[in-house]
Enzyme design. Structure first.
Site, PDB file in Angstrom:
ATOM      1  N   MET A  92      20.974  29.440  32.224  1.00  0.00           N
ATOM      2  CA  MET A  92      22.183  30.166  31.952  1.00  0.00           C
ATOM      3  C   MET A  92      22.650  31.158  33.054  1.00  0.00           C
ATOM      4  SD  MET A  92      22.402  28.668  28.954  1.00  0.00           S
ATOM      5  CE  MET A  92      23.912  29.211  28.220  1.00  0.00           C
ATOM      6  N   HIS A 111      24.024  18.960  30.194  1.00  0.00           N
ATOM      7  CA  HIS A 111      25.379  19.496  29.502  1.00  0.00           C
ATOM      8  C   HIS A 111      25.638  19.261  28.234  1.00  0.00           C
ATOM      9  CE1 HIS A 111      28.762  22.483  29.607  1.00  0.00           C
ATOM     10  NE2 HIS A 111      29.514  21.475  29.250  1.00  0.00           N
ATOM     11  N   LEU A 146      31.393  24.550  38.490  1.00  0.00           N
ATOM     12  CA  LEU A 146      30.857  24.508  37.224  1.00  0.00           C
ATOM     13  C   LEU A 146      30.828  23.146  36.380  1.00  0.00           C
ATOM     14  CD1 LEU A 146      28.809  26.287  35.361  1.00  0.00           C
ATOM     15  CD2 LEU A 146      31.008  26.833  34.195  1.00  0.00           C
TER      16      LEU A 146
HETATM   17  C1  GRF Z   1      21.098  22.532  25.797  1.00  0.00           C
HETATM   18  O1  GRF Z   1      21.735  22.149  24.756  1.00  0.00           O
HETATM   19  C2  GRF Z   1      21.497  22.239  26.988  1.00  0.00           C
HETATM   20  O2  GRF Z   1      22.112  21.078  27.066  1.00  0.00           O
HETATM   21  C3  GRF Z   1      22.243  23.444  27.384  1.00  0.00           C
HETATM   22  O3  GRF Z   1      21.368  24.546  27.051  1.00  0.00           O
HETATM   23  C4  GRF Z   1      20.548  24.248  25.976  1.00  0.00           C
HETATM   24  C5  GRF Z   1      19.140  24.162  26.340  1.00  0.00           C
HETATM   25  O4  GRF Z   1      18.299  23.892  25.150  1.00  0.00           O
HETATM   26  N1  GRF Z   1      22.554  23.486  28.857  1.00  0.00           N
HETATM   27  P1  GRF Z   1      16.816  23.928  25.566  1.00  0.00           P
HETATM   28  O5  GRF Z   1      16.430  25.136  26.174  1.00  0.00           O
HETATM   29  O6  GRF Z   1      16.486  22.556  26.518  1.00  0.00           O
HETATM   30  O7  GRF Z   1      16.007  23.865  24.176  1.00  0.00           O
END
Ligand code: GRF
Length: 195
Positions: A92, A111, A146
């Protein structure tokens, strides 16, 4: 077959990370997961990876004077694991141009939308607010813009009457877990390359 060495960047739960680890258990999978790096020490995915015997590291951006310095240490950590490919899996943080250029063509992301729709955050809420009938997820190459790099695989799910952001997210996540290992397989085996 030489398996590509993969480093995964996470910030949280790590369910996509887990599906990549699971896929890589198969001896004929063209990649192995050699390290997991988190920008949050409390990310539950770190403990999951450690329990699998995978090297882990956590680096807090706040401990570095600049984003570039933080990202240089991320690259050093990934290179200490001899990583060929970087997979972002719920990482993130927006990445700076130097980091992205360093890993260009070798870094992919999952994504939770059908890109180019709904770049950025809160994709499920935005799809519902728009009355979208179809939603989904995309694995794509990471470029400086992005969520703008070329798509490798996408999967669609229906938006159902009564859906909430959580119910829609859960339906999309099932597809994320299906296409991410498949996209990494394509890249690691050389069947696809960045445009
Ligand atoms: C997922 O929905 C991914 O697409 C997004 O963040 C979330 C991460 O979930 N980028 P996880 O940590 O893989 O369970």
């Amino acid at each position: 077959m030489t398996r590509k060495r993969v480093g995964i960047l996470i910030s949280g739960r790590g369910s996509n990370m887990s599906t990549l680890i699971e896929a890589a258990r198969s001896p004929d999978y063209p990649a192995e997961i050699v390290g997991v790096l988190s920008n949050r020490a409390a990310a539950p995915g770190l403990a999951t990876a450690a329990a699998e015997g995978i090297a882990t590291a956590s680096l807090a951006q706040s401990k570095f004077p600049t984003r570039d310095m933080f990202e240089d240490v991320m690259t050093q950590t990934l290179e200490s694991w001899d990583v060929d490919i970087v997979c972002l899996a719920g990482f993130m943080r927006i990445l700076g141009d130097d980091f992205v250029h360093h890993w260009a063509g070798r870094m992919i992301n999952i994504h939770p939308s059908l890109l180019p729709l709904y770049k950025g955050l809160h994709t499920h809420e935005r799809a519902l607010a728009d009355g979208a009938r179809v939603h989904g997820c995309t694995v794509h190459f990471v470029t400086p813009g992005l969520d703008e790099g070329a798509a490798i695989l996408q999967a669609e799910v229906p938006v159902l009457p009564g859906d909430t952001a959580d119910s829609l997210a859960a339906r999309v996540l099932i597809e994320e877990h299906r296409i991410y290992p498949e996209a990494l397989r394509l890249l690691a085996s050389g069947k696809i390359a960045a445009p």
